[in-house]
Motif scaffolding. Structure first.
Motif, short mmCIF file in Angstrom:
data_model
loop_
_atom_site.label_atom_id
_atom_site.label_comp_id
_atom_site.label_asym_id
_atom_site.label_seq_id
_atom_site.Cartn_x
_atom_site.Cartn_y
_atom_site.Cartn_z
N ASN A 79 73.51 1.33 40.20
CA ASN A 79 74.65 2.05 40.80
C ASN A 79 74.97 3.30 40.00
O ASN A 79 76.13 3.62 39.73
CB ASN A 79 75.86 1.12 40.92
N THR A 80 73.93 4.00 39.60
CA THR A 80 74.04 5.21 38.79
C THR A 80 73.17 6.29 39.42
O THR A 80 71.97 6.39 39.12
CB THR A 80 73.59 4.92 37.33
N ALA A 81 73.76 7.06 40.32
CA ALA A 81 72.98 8.12 41.00
C ALA A 81 72.94 9.36 40.13
O ALA A 81 73.96 9.75 39.54
CB ALA A 81 73.61 8.45 42.34
N VAL A 82 71.77 9.95 40.03
CA VAL A 82 71.65 11.25 39.33
C VAL A 82 71.90 12.33 40.38
O VAL A 82 71.24 12.39 41.41
CB VAL A 82 70.25 11.41 38.71
N ALA A 83 72.87 13.20 40.10
CA ALA A 83 73.24 14.23 41.08
C ALA A 83 72.53 15.55 40.81
O ALA A 83 72.30 16.33 41.71
CB ALA A 83 74.75 14.44 41.06
N ARG A 84 72.16 15.79 39.53
CA ARG A 84 71.58 17.09 39.20
C ARG A 84 70.71 16.97 37.96
O ARG A 84 71.04 16.21 37.04
CB ARG A 84 72.72 18.09 38.94
N VAL A 85 69.60 17.73 37.96
CA VAL A 85 68.70 17.75 36.80
C VAL A 85 68.70 19.15 36.22
O VAL A 85 68.46 20.12 36.92
CB VAL A 85 67.25 17.39 37.23
N GLU A 86 68.97 19.25 34.92
CA GLU A 86 68.86 20.54 34.22
C GLU A 86 67.59 20.49 33.40
O GLU A 86 67.47 19.67 32.47
CB GLU A 86 70.03 20.69 33.24
N GLU A 87 66.62 21.33 33.75
CA GLU A 87 65.34 21.31 33.03
C GLU A 87 65.44 22.07 31.71
O GLU A 87 66.35 22.85 31.50
CB GLU A 87 64.26 21.95 33.91
N GLY A 88 64.48 21.86 30.82
CA GLY A 88 64.45 22.55 29.53
C GLY A 88 63.73 21.69 28.51
O GLY A 88 63.24 20.60 28.84
N ASN A 89 63.63 22.15 27.26
CA ASN A 89 63.01 21.33 26.22
C ASN A 89 63.71 20.00 26.10
O ASN A 89 63.11 18.96 25.84
CB ASN A 89 63.06 22.05 24.87
N THR A 90 65.03 20.10 26.26
CA THR A 90 65.81 18.87 26.39
C THR A 90 66.32 18.83 27.82
O THR A 90 66.86 19.82 28.31
CB THR A 90 67.01 18.90 25.42
N ILE A 91 66.10 17.69 28.47
CA ILE A 91 66.52 17.58 29.87
C ILE A 91 67.91 16.97 29.94
O ILE A 91 68.23 16.04 29.19
CB ILE A 91 65.49 16.71 30.63
N ARG A 92 68.72 17.52 30.83
CA ARG A 92 70.07 16.94 31.01
C ARG A 92 70.21 16.44 32.44
O ARG A 92 70.02 17.19 33.39
CB ARG A 92 71.15 18.00 30.79
N LEU A 93 70.53 15.17 32.57
CA LEU A 93 70.78 14.60 33.89
C LEU A 93 72.28 14.40 34.05
O LEU A 93 72.93 13.87 33.15
CB LEU A 93 70.09 13.24 34.03
N HIS A 94 72.80 14.85 35.18
CA HIS A 94 74.23 14.69 35.45
C HIS A 94 74.38 13.62 36.51
O HIS A 94 73.83 13.76 37.62
CB HIS A 94 74.83 16.01 35.91
N THR A 95 75.09 12.56 36.20
CA THR A 95 75.24 11.49 37.19
C THR A 95 76.39 11.82 38.14
O THR A 95 77.27 12.62 37.82
CB THR A 95 75.50 10.12 36.53
N ALA A 96 76.36 11.15 39.30
CA ALA A 96 77.42 11.39 40.30
C ALA A 96 78.78 11.00 39.74
O ALA A 96 79.80 11.55 40.13
CB ALA A 96 77.11 10.58 41.56
N ALA A 97 78.78 10.06 38.77
CA ALA A 97 80.06 9.62 38.19
C ALA A 97 80.51 10.52 37.05
O ALA A 97 81.55 10.26 36.42
CB ALA A 97 79.92 8.18 37.70
N GLY A 98 79.75 11.56 36.74
CA GLY A 98 80.20 12.54 35.76
C GLY A 98 79.68 12.34 34.34
O GLY A 98 80.13 13.02 33.41
N HIS A 99 78.71 11.44 34.14
CA HIS A 99 78.14 11.26 32.80
C HIS A 99 76.85 12.07 32.66
O HIS A 99 76.25 12.48 33.65
CB HIS A 99 77.88 9.78 32.53
N THR A 100 76.46 12.27 31.40
CA THR A 100 75.26 13.06 31.12
C THR A 100 74.26 12.20 30.36
O THR A 100 74.63 11.49 29.41
CB THR A 100 75.60 14.28 30.23
N VAL A 101 73.00 12.28 30.79
CA VAL A 101 71.92 11.65 30.01
C VAL A 101 71.04 12.77 29.49
O VAL A 101 70.54 13.59 30.27
CB VAL A 101 71.10 10.67 30.87
N THR A 102 70.87 12.83 28.19
CA THR A 102 70.04 13.84 27.57
C THR A 102 68.74 13.17 27.15
O THR A 102 68.77 12.11 26.51
CB THR A 102 70.75 14.40 26.30
N ALA A 103 67.61 13.77 27.54
CA ALA A 103 66.33 13.10 27.24
C ALA A 103 65.25 14.12 26.91
O ALA A 103 65.32 15.27 27.34
CB ALA A 103 65.89 12.27 28.45
N LYS A 104 64.26 13.65 26.13
CA LYS A 104 63.15 14.56 25.79
C LYS A 104 62.18 14.69 26.95
O LYS A 104 61.51 15.69 27.09
CB LYS A 104 62.41 14.03 24.55
#
Ligand SMILES: Cc1cc2nc3c(=O)[nH]c(=O)nc-3n(C[C@H](O)[C@H](O)[C@H](O)COP(=O)(O)OP(=O)(O)OC[C@H]3O[C@@H](n4cnc5c(N)ncnc54)[C@H](O)[C@@H]3O)c2cc1C
Length: 469
Positions: free
Chosen positions: A242-267
């Protein structure tokens, strides 16, 4: 030219025509994604299989840092998580699933476990040695499904006694014989059955014969999702549902923004979102989600099953251009899928209003195949989107830098997805060389124009299927 290659040729022509029209109206084509943004909707899985969905893990409730983020909790995402952790146990791997694991195609499909890829099933390419390599890899992957199921202690009702492709015409039977002769010389475990033998196995005299691949089979799809979810978690992956990703920010570090407003930062990132991937802006011009429909009967009594006459219990699909596929569950429910496929404007992944007609068609088809089922109603019906590419090929590999993917299964992914999970894990570990000779590795899809050209092209292709089906 057999049906598959004529179908491919037609699709390429359709794609080329739509692309040409789109090029002529290049302004509309390039503006379209802004004019018609895709909705972030994930309709619930209403399939019979969904009754066996495991309890959902809690959603992501805080920001998170990870080595690898995976979007999608189907076979591709869960198997990638499992194999990445197997390869690199020190890496933090998180899976983000919009609803519950198996909410997409993995928990809604026709349950056939198949060798090969969609574009090479009963079809040789220009390089039969590569076809054989793909056959061997997919056969070996089926063994891996058995091993994972045993290790997890979850019985996913995996039965690999074979699967049949039935022939509607004598011409198809002859084409099947020619294929099998060549395939057997290469060491593939396949054969052709005549009309009588097909009747004895299936209880219907409708077909001229059948192609048997002894290595194929059937499974309870949602229980197989359970197997992969358990394997990934046991290997140390974290799964948030129940965690939808709403937006992907590309880059050396990737940032995923979930629909609930949290951020996942990943390599690094794995796109395992299948037919929904265009919502995140990826593969919009490569994949078309096509709707497929499935219905399942109540459990039949032993007497009813004896009357049906499906003695072999082998799953089968037919060789017409609009494929119909049937299976028999362990508790004697008959499921039938396929029929009138549909495309919804702007990659819409919601059930269309005319689904009722599609289910009625499936019901009639079941009665045509097995007349003794004519008075039965479906207990459950559902739909699901198939991620189709215009050349029926799938693709796995690196999208860009630190983004990996597996997509384009074209209704042939129950087994292939976890082979792709293995390949994705090797890409993520920088060990992709061993896969580079395979045609689906980093395969570039034919161009699919944006709306409204895509809708026009899809309708033309589907109308052709219906006419020739
Ligand atoms: C009706 C039907 C019948 C089929 N029959 C067969 C068959 O008999 N044999 C066969 O081999 N193949 C069959 N297939 C194909 C097979 O089911 C698929 O190829 C396979 O399940 C794809 O798995 P996946 O993990 O890539 O995608 P999915 O199972 O679709 O998983 C993708 C997941 O990503 C999630 N997701 C998407 N976007 C986001 C986001 N932004 N944020 C978070 N999560 C997201 C979705 O909720 C979904 O759970 C069938 C497919 C359908 C639809």
């Amino acid at each position: 030219m057999n049906k598959l290659s004529s179908r491919r040729k037609f699709l390429k022509t359709t794609a080329a025509a739509s692309a040409a029209v789109a090029a002529g109206a290049a302004g509309v084509n390039s503006l379209a994604p802004g004019i018609w943004p895709e909705k972030m909707v994930f309709e619930p899985n209403q399939s019979y299989w969904a009754k066996s969905q495991a309890a959902a893990n809690p959603p992501l409730r805080q920001d998170l840092e990870a080595d690898v983020a995976i979007i999608g909790g189907g076979f591709t995402g869960l198997s990638s998580a499992y194999y990445i952790r197997q390869n690199q146990p020190a890496k933090k791997v998180v899976v983000l699933e919009a609803r519950g694991c198996g909410n997409g195609a993995s928990g809604r499909n026709g349950a056939m476990v198949l060798t090969m890829t969609a574009d090479r099933f009963m079809q040789f390419s220009a390089d039969p040695a590569i076809d054989k390599r793909i056959y061997d890899l997919t056969v070996e992957n089926i063994r891996q499904l058995h091993a994972l199921s045993t290790a997890s202690g979850i019985d996913c009702e995996l039965e690999t006694n074979g699967a049949l492709e039935v022939f509607n015409t004598k011409a198809d039977l002859e084409a099947g014989k020619a294929y099998v002769e060549k395939a057997r010389k290469l060491g593939m475990d396949v054969e052709v059955w005549d009309k009588q033998r097909t009747y004895e196995a299936l209880g219907t005299r409708l077909y001229e014969g059948a192609f048997l691949d002894r290595q194929c089979g059937q499974v309870h799809p949602m229980k197989l999702v359970q197997v992969f979810k358990a394997a990934a978690q046991k290997a140390g992956a974290e799964i948030y549902e129940n965690t939808a990703v709403a937006r992907v920010e590309e880059g050396n570090t990737i940032r995923l923004h979930t629909a609930a407003g949290h951020t996942v930062t990943a390599k690094s990132l794995v796109l395992a979102s299948n037919a929904y991937t265009s919502r995140l802006g990826f593969f919009r011009n490569g994949i078309v989600p096509i709707f497929n429909y499935v219905g399942i009967t109540p459990a039949l009594s032993d007497a009813q099953i004896a009357e049906v006459g499906w003695r072999s219990r082998l799953p089968f699909s037919d060789s017409r251009t609009i494929v119909t596929y049937l299976g028999l569950t362990r508790d004697n429910r008959i499921h039938i899928g396929g029929g009138k496929a549909n495309y919804s404007f702007n990659d819409g992944l919601q059930q269309r209003l005319d689904a009722g007609q599609a289910f009625r068609n499936l019901r009639s088809e079941l009665a045509r195949i097995f007349p003794s089922t004519a008075s039965l109603e479906f207990e459950t019906t559902w739909s699901g989107a198939v991620d189709c590419s215009l050349d029926f090929s799938s693709s796995v590999g690196r999208w860009r830098d630190n983004i990996y993917y597996g997509i384009g299964y074209c209704g042939h992914g129950v087994n292939l997805t976890s082979l792709f999970g293995r390949i994705i894990a090797d890409f993520e570990a920088g060990r992709e060389q061993q896969w580079n000779d395979l045609p689906f590795v980093n395969h570039r899809f034919l161009y699919v124009p944006n709306e409204p050209f895509r809708w026009v092209g899809a309708q033309a292709a589907l109308a052709y299927y219906r006419m020739s089906g």
